[in-house]
Write a protein that holds these residues in place. Structure first.
Motif, PDB file in Angstrom:
ATOM      1  N   LEU A   1      38.637 -48.786 -29.270  1.00  0.00           N
ATOM      2  CA  LEU A   1      37.868 -47.544 -29.381  1.00  0.00           C
ATOM      3  C   LEU A   1      38.380 -46.492 -28.403  1.00  0.00           C
ATOM      4  CD1 LEU A   1      34.210 -48.903 -29.668  1.00  0.00           C
ATOM      5  CD2 LEU A   1      35.683 -48.128 -31.520  1.00  0.00           C
ATOM      6  N   LEU A   2      38.873 -46.945 -27.251  1.00  0.00           N
ATOM      7  CA  LEU A   2      39.333 -46.018 -26.227  1.00  0.00           C
ATOM      8  C   LEU A   2      40.696 -45.424 -26.553  1.00  0.00           C
ATOM      9  CD1 LEU A   2      38.645 -44.892 -23.364  1.00  0.00           C
ATOM     10  CD2 LEU A   2      39.927 -46.825 -22.441  1.00  0.00           C
ATOM     11  N   THR A   3      41.581 -46.230 -27.127  1.00  0.00           N
ATOM     12  CA  THR A   3      42.957 -45.786 -27.352  1.00  0.00           C
ATOM     13  C   THR A   3      43.200 -45.254 -28.757  1.00  0.00           C
ATOM     14  OG1 THR A   3      43.568 -48.075 -27.902  1.00  0.00           O
ATOM     15  CG2 THR A   3      43.874 -47.361 -25.624  1.00  0.00           C
ATOM     16  N   VAL A   4      42.305 -45.525 -29.686  1.00  0.00           N
ATOM     17  CA  VAL A   4      42.439 -44.998 -31.054  1.00  0.00           C
ATOM     18  C   VAL A   4      41.182 -44.194 -31.369  1.00  0.00           C
ATOM     19  CG1 VAL A   4      43.088 -45.553 -33.440  1.00  0.00           C
ATOM     20  CG2 VAL A   4      43.686 -47.126 -31.596  1.00  0.00           C
ATOM     21  N   PRO A   5      41.007 -43.046 -30.732  1.00  0.00           N
ATOM     22  CA  PRO A   5      39.746 -42.299 -30.903  1.00  0.00           C
ATOM     23  C   PRO A   5      39.586 -41.665 -32.276  1.00  0.00           C
ATOM     24  CG  PRO A   5      41.292 -41.025 -29.585  1.00  0.00           C
ATOM     25  CD  PRO A   5      41.928 -42.365 -29.811  1.00  0.00           C
ATOM     26  N   ASN A   6      40.656 -41.571 -33.053  1.00  0.00           N
ATOM     27  CA  ASN A   6      40.567 -40.933 -34.364  1.00  0.00           C
ATOM     28  C   ASN A   6      40.235 -41.905 -35.491  1.00  0.00           C
ATOM     29  OD1 ASN A   6      41.218 -38.389 -33.304  1.00  0.00           O
ATOM     30  ND2 ASN A   6      43.414 -38.822 -33.431  1.00  0.00           N
ATOM     31  N   SER A   7      40.083 -43.184 -35.177  1.00  0.00           N
ATOM     32  CA  SER A   7      39.721 -44.142 -36.220  1.00  0.00           C
ATOM     33  C   SER A   7      38.278 -43.904 -36.677  1.00  0.00           C
ATOM     34  CB  SER A   7      39.872 -45.574 -35.698  1.00  0.00           C
ATOM     35  OG  SER A   7      38.969 -45.816 -34.640  1.00  0.00           O
ATOM     36  N   LEU A   8      37.959 -44.387 -37.869  1.00  0.00           N
ATOM     37  CA  LEU A   8      36.626 -44.173 -38.419  1.00  0.00           C
ATOM     38  C   LEU A   8      35.555 -44.818 -37.549  1.00  0.00           C
ATOM     39  CD1 LEU A   8      34.775 -43.177 -40.686  1.00  0.00           C
ATOM     40  CD2 LEU A   8      35.263 -45.320 -41.914  1.00  0.00           C
ATOM     41  N   CYS A   9      35.816 -46.057 -37.092  1.00  0.00           N
ATOM     42  CA  CYS A   9      34.839 -46.754 -36.256  1.00  0.00           C
ATOM     43  C   CYS A   9      34.606 -46.001 -34.949  1.00  0.00           C
ATOM     44  CB  CYS A   9      35.331 -48.167 -35.975  1.00  0.00           C
ATOM     45  SG  CYS A   9      34.231 -49.152 -34.942  1.00  0.00           S
ATOM     46  N   ALA A  10      35.682 -45.507 -34.318  1.00  0.00           N
ATOM     47  CA  ALA A  10      35.536 -44.793 -33.052  1.00  0.00           C
ATOM     48  C   ALA A  10      34.757 -43.493 -33.236  1.00  0.00           C
ATOM     49  CB  ALA A  10      36.922 -44.512 -32.464  1.00  0.00           C
ATOM     50  N   ARG A  11      34.999 -42.790 -34.340  1.00  0.00           N
ATOM     51  CA  ARG A  11      34.283 -41.531 -34.563  1.00  0.00           C
ATOM     52  C   ARG A  11      32.803 -41.767 -34.827  1.00  0.00           C
ATOM     53  NH1 ARG A  11      37.557 -38.519 -39.106  1.00  0.00           N
ATOM     54  NH2 ARG A  11      37.967 -40.687 -39.755  1.00  0.00           N
ATOM     55  N   VAL A  12      32.477 -42.843 -35.556  1.00  0.00           N
ATOM     56  CA  VAL A  12      31.059 -43.156 -35.816  1.00  0.00           C
ATOM     57  C   VAL A  12      30.353 -43.532 -34.514  1.00  0.00           C
ATOM     58  CG1 VAL A  12      29.518 -44.785 -36.957  1.00  0.00           C
ATOM     59  CG2 VAL A  12      31.447 -43.823 -38.214  1.00  0.00           C
ATOM     60  N   MET A  13      30.998 -44.390 -33.708  1.00  0.00           N
ATOM     61  CA  MET A  13      30.396 -44.809 -32.444  1.00  0.00           C
ATOM     62  C   MET A  13      30.224 -43.630 -31.493  1.00  0.00           C
ATOM     63  SD  MET A  13      29.695 -48.026 -32.528  1.00  0.00           S
ATOM     64  CE  MET A  13      30.098 -49.559 -33.366  1.00  0.00           C
ATOM     65  N   LYS A  14      31.197 -42.751 -31.461  1.00  0.00           N
ATOM     66  CA  LYS A  14      31.099 -41.594 -30.564  1.00  0.00           C
ATOM     67  C   LYS A  14      29.972 -40.661 -31.001  1.00  0.00           C
ATOM     68  CE  LYS A  14      33.723 -37.663 -28.736  1.00  0.00           C
ATOM     69  NZ  LYS A  14      33.291 -37.916 -27.352  1.00  0.00           N
ATOM     70  N   ALA A  15      29.853 -40.426 -32.289  1.00  0.00           N
ATOM     71  CA  ALA A  15      28.808 -39.527 -32.776  1.00  0.00           C
ATOM     72  C   ALA A  15      27.415 -40.077 -32.485  1.00  0.00           C
ATOM     73  CB  ALA A  15      28.980 -39.294 -34.279  1.00  0.00           C
ATOM     74  N   LYS A  16      27.282 -41.399 -32.438  1.00  0.00           N
ATOM     75  CA  LYS A  16      25.959 -41.980 -32.266  1.00  0.00           C
ATOM     76  C   LYS A  16      25.607 -42.267 -30.809  1.00  0.00           C
ATOM     77  CE  LYS A  16      22.938 -45.627 -34.012  1.00  0.00           C
ATOM     78  NZ  LYS A  16      22.802 -46.794 -34.927  1.00  0.00           N
ATOM     79  N   TYR A  17      26.592 -42.759 -30.035  1.00  0.00           N
ATOM     80  CA  TYR A  17      26.266 -43.279 -28.713  1.00  0.00           C
ATOM     81  C   TYR A  17      26.788 -42.426 -27.549  1.00  0.00           C
ATOM     82  CZ  TYR A  17      24.921 -47.471 -31.266  1.00  0.00           C
ATOM     83  OH  TYR A  17      24.323 -48.341 -32.132  1.00  0.00           O
ATOM     84  N   PHE A  18      27.880 -41.709 -27.725  1.00  0.00           N
ATOM     85  CA  PHE A  18      28.360 -40.851 -26.627  1.00  0.00           C
ATOM     86  C   PHE A  18      28.976 -39.573 -27.201  1.00  0.00           C
ATOM     87  CE2 PHE A  18      31.503 -43.946 -27.804  1.00  0.00           C
ATOM     88  CZ  PHE A  18      32.728 -43.318 -27.768  1.00  0.00           C
ATOM     89  N   PRO A  19      28.148 -38.721 -27.798  1.00  0.00           N
ATOM     90  CA  PRO A  19      28.676 -37.474 -28.385  1.00  0.00           C
ATOM     91  C   PRO A  19      29.282 -36.543 -27.346  1.00  0.00           C
ATOM     92  CG  PRO A  19      26.275 -37.454 -28.336  1.00  0.00           C
ATOM     93  CD  PRO A  19      26.683 -38.832 -27.956  1.00  0.00           C
ATOM     94  N   VAL A  20      28.824 -36.642 -26.087  1.00  0.00           N
ATOM     95  CA  VAL A  20      29.368 -35.829 -25.003  1.00  0.00           C
ATOM     96  C   VAL A  20      30.002 -36.778 -23.981  1.00  0.00           C
ATOM     97  CG1 VAL A  20      28.872 -34.146 -23.196  1.00  0.00           C
ATOM     98  CG2 VAL A  20      27.587 -34.075 -25.346  1.00  0.00           C
ATOM     99  N   GLY A  21      31.233 -36.526 -23.622  1.00  0.00           N
ATOM    100  CA  GLY A  21      31.927 -37.397 -22.670  1.00  0.00           C
ATOM    101  C   GLY A  21      32.842 -38.365 -23.382  1.00  0.00           C
ATOM    102  N   ASN A  22      33.209 -39.438 -22.679  1.00  0.00           N
ATOM    103  CA  ASN A  22      34.105 -40.428 -23.258  1.00  0.00           C
ATOM    104  C   ASN A  22      33.485 -41.809 -23.180  1.00  0.00           C
ATOM    105  OD1 ASN A  22      34.521 -41.312 -20.559  1.00  0.00           O
ATOM    106  ND2 ASN A  22      36.145 -39.798 -20.301  1.00  0.00           N
TER     107      ASN A  22
END
Length: 504
Positions: free
Chosen positions: A21-42
């Motif tokens: 999730l950290l190194t492939v931020p453009n994957s579908l799973c990473a984008r879903v997780m970011k939108a739900k759990y850490f929309p701001v920050g990393n």
């Protein structure tokens, strides 16, 4: 498979999911997780109270991942001086601050006009050990973003194997009690710090098992074998753990008391523990006929025996000591040097090498350009360079060798180096996360300005002319540049005989 603790193995597998999730931020799973759990920050700063079981598992792996990730410094704008991992020693963070400072980003420690560390500023806020480590970190000569990497792999890429070892080390540290460290970076010295003990591989393995509570003492045997009792088979006074076997048992006490008349026991505990373990095994598994007096003779002889000195001719390339047996000196002098292979007609060949002394952290580099006839086109060298290791020094040698003689590289060139990892990283298509990543970016930028080039890894003995020039820079003249010649004291490698291919 080699995994002894499945709980820690599962922890390492969860860390691998967090790494993706950290190194492939453009994957579908990473984008879903970011939108739900850490929309701001990393991901590193993510914190959620009410989450799904899937995300709680990733957070559990993220705890381990945070202890092993490190920032490779580019422009320093993404790295916090006090909070992030970016010092490649100890616990990867700065220890303490010497004074109050409003500096926050690593970019504030870099002199932008010369692309180098601001040494005065660093030494004013950091303790000397941290300051020395910071000054050894290579910086790029261009504005490139910082890169996150995995500290426990040379390539900088995450592996479950190294993550498991990190989890096991953390687990052992939590179980240990009453241990402190006087080192400023929080690290601990290796077990075999005694000169008498460093040559004993068996003794070093014993101390490692003793420190990790993995000796075959009765307490550990009772956990695995149902018919075994944890009580000591020699004295029978208490359960036998590692401490009891080497310190509290009657035979161990007798040995320690007898040795007090011959040396300072506290200074030689490693040797004493190893011999106490030998007595224990002799009594339980053999006839038990090894007296304490015999151990006194063995231990006093081990201390009085001189430590074998490293001969000067066993220093290979001025980087690290080699354990490979060398032929007699007269044979070594008479052995001919390998021939220098010719490039194709119209091409040049650039041989680059570095000389590095790990004890002082000082290095030098040398570079020689020759045409297809073997005639020198130019040479350059420089010394007095700080570097953390020999690999970094090799990367600096390639970068500075190309840069200093860029005016002479007007034709296609073959660049030869004897550092395999450097050539592998330069020819790899995926982004590098190695510690030399800033230098790789500079080399790649310099290579774009060449008409054509090839990168080759050659044996060390085939690169002796560049090595001699680097040694010349380290011991003699610190820097220099010559066109059409090399220093008079330098002996070039003989040129291979001309064949039909190179003459036509």
């Amino acid at each position: 498979m080699g995994f002894k603790d499945l709980h820690l193995f599962n922890h390492a597998l969860l860390a691998s999911q967090a790494w993706r999730l950290l190194t492939v931020p453009n994957s579908l799973c990473a984008r879903v997780m970011k939108a739900k759990y850490f929309p701001v920050g990393n991901l590193i700063d993510a914190f959620t109270r009410d989450a799904s079981p899937c995300w709680r598992g990733i957070e559990h792996g993220l705890e381990l991942l945070k202890k092993g990730t490190i920032w490779r410094i580019g422009n320093g704008q993404s790295v916090n001086i006090w909070r992030d991992n970016w010092i490649p020693t100890g616990n990867l963070k700065l220890s303490v601050s010497l004074s109050r400072s409003r500096l926050r980003g690593v970019s504030d420690l870099i002199a932008r006009d010369i692309h180098a560390w601001n040494e005065e500023c660093i030494r004013s806020i950091c303790i000397p050990p941290d300051a020395e480590e910071i000054l050894k970190i290579p910086l790029p000569q261009s504005d490139i973003p910082d890169q996150i990497a995995w500290h426990f792999e040379t390539s900088g890429r995450f592996s479950v194997r190294s993550a498991y070892r990190l989890a096991l080390q953390n687990h052992c540290n939590e179980l240990s009690k009453g241990q402190i460290s006087n080192s400023p970076d929080g690290g601990r010295p290796p077990l075999g710090t005694n000169l008498e003990f460093q040559s004993s591989v068996k003794g070093a393995r014993f101390c490692l098992k003793l420190a990790t509570d993995s000796l075959a003492v009765q307490q550990n045997r009772a956990r695995r074998l149902p018919n075994q009792l944890p009580t000591c088979q020699i004295c029978g006074s208490e359960p036998e753990d590692g401490y009891h076997a080497v310190m509290n048992c009657t035979r161990a006490r007798a040995l320690r008391t007898a040795m007090k008349d011959h040396w300072e026991v506290r200074a030689k505990l490693l040797l004493l523990w190893c011999r106490a373990w030998h007595h224990r095994n002799n009594i339980i598994f053999n006839h038990g006929n090894c007296p304490v007096s015999a151990s006194i003779t063995v231990l006093t002889g081990a201390i009085s025996a001189p430590t074998p000195a490293l001969e000067p001719d066993r220093l290979l390339k001025g980087k690290e000591s080699a354990d490979i047996p060398k032929p007699p000196s007269d044979c070594a002098r008479s052995a001919p040097r390998p021939c220098w292979s010719r490039p194709k007609p119209g091409w040049l060949k650039l041989n680059v090498d570095a000389s590095f002394i790990s004890s002082s952290g000082q290095g030098a580099w040398g570079a020689i350009i020759r045409n297809h006839e073997g005639q020198p086109v130019g040479s350059a060298w420089a010394g007095g360079i700080k570097a953390p290791n020999a690999e970094t020094m090799e990367s600096i040698a390639v970068r500075e060798g190309i840069r200093s003689m860029r005016q002479l590289l007007c034709r296609p060139v073959i660049i030869e180096c004897d550092c395999q990892h450097l050539i592998k990283e330069l020819t790899c298509t995926s982004p590098s996360r190695a510690a030399i990543f800033p230098l790789l970016a500079d080399i790649a930028e310099l290579l774009k300005g060449l008409p054509d080039y090839e990168l080759l890894k050659i044996p060390r003995l085939a690169n002796m002319a560049a090595h001699d020039l680097a040694a010349f820079a380290r011991i003699g003249v610190s820097s220099g540049l010559r066109t059409g010649s090399v220093p008079e004291s330098l002996r070039l490698d003989p040129v291979e005989p001309c064949n039909e291919f190179c003459c036509n």
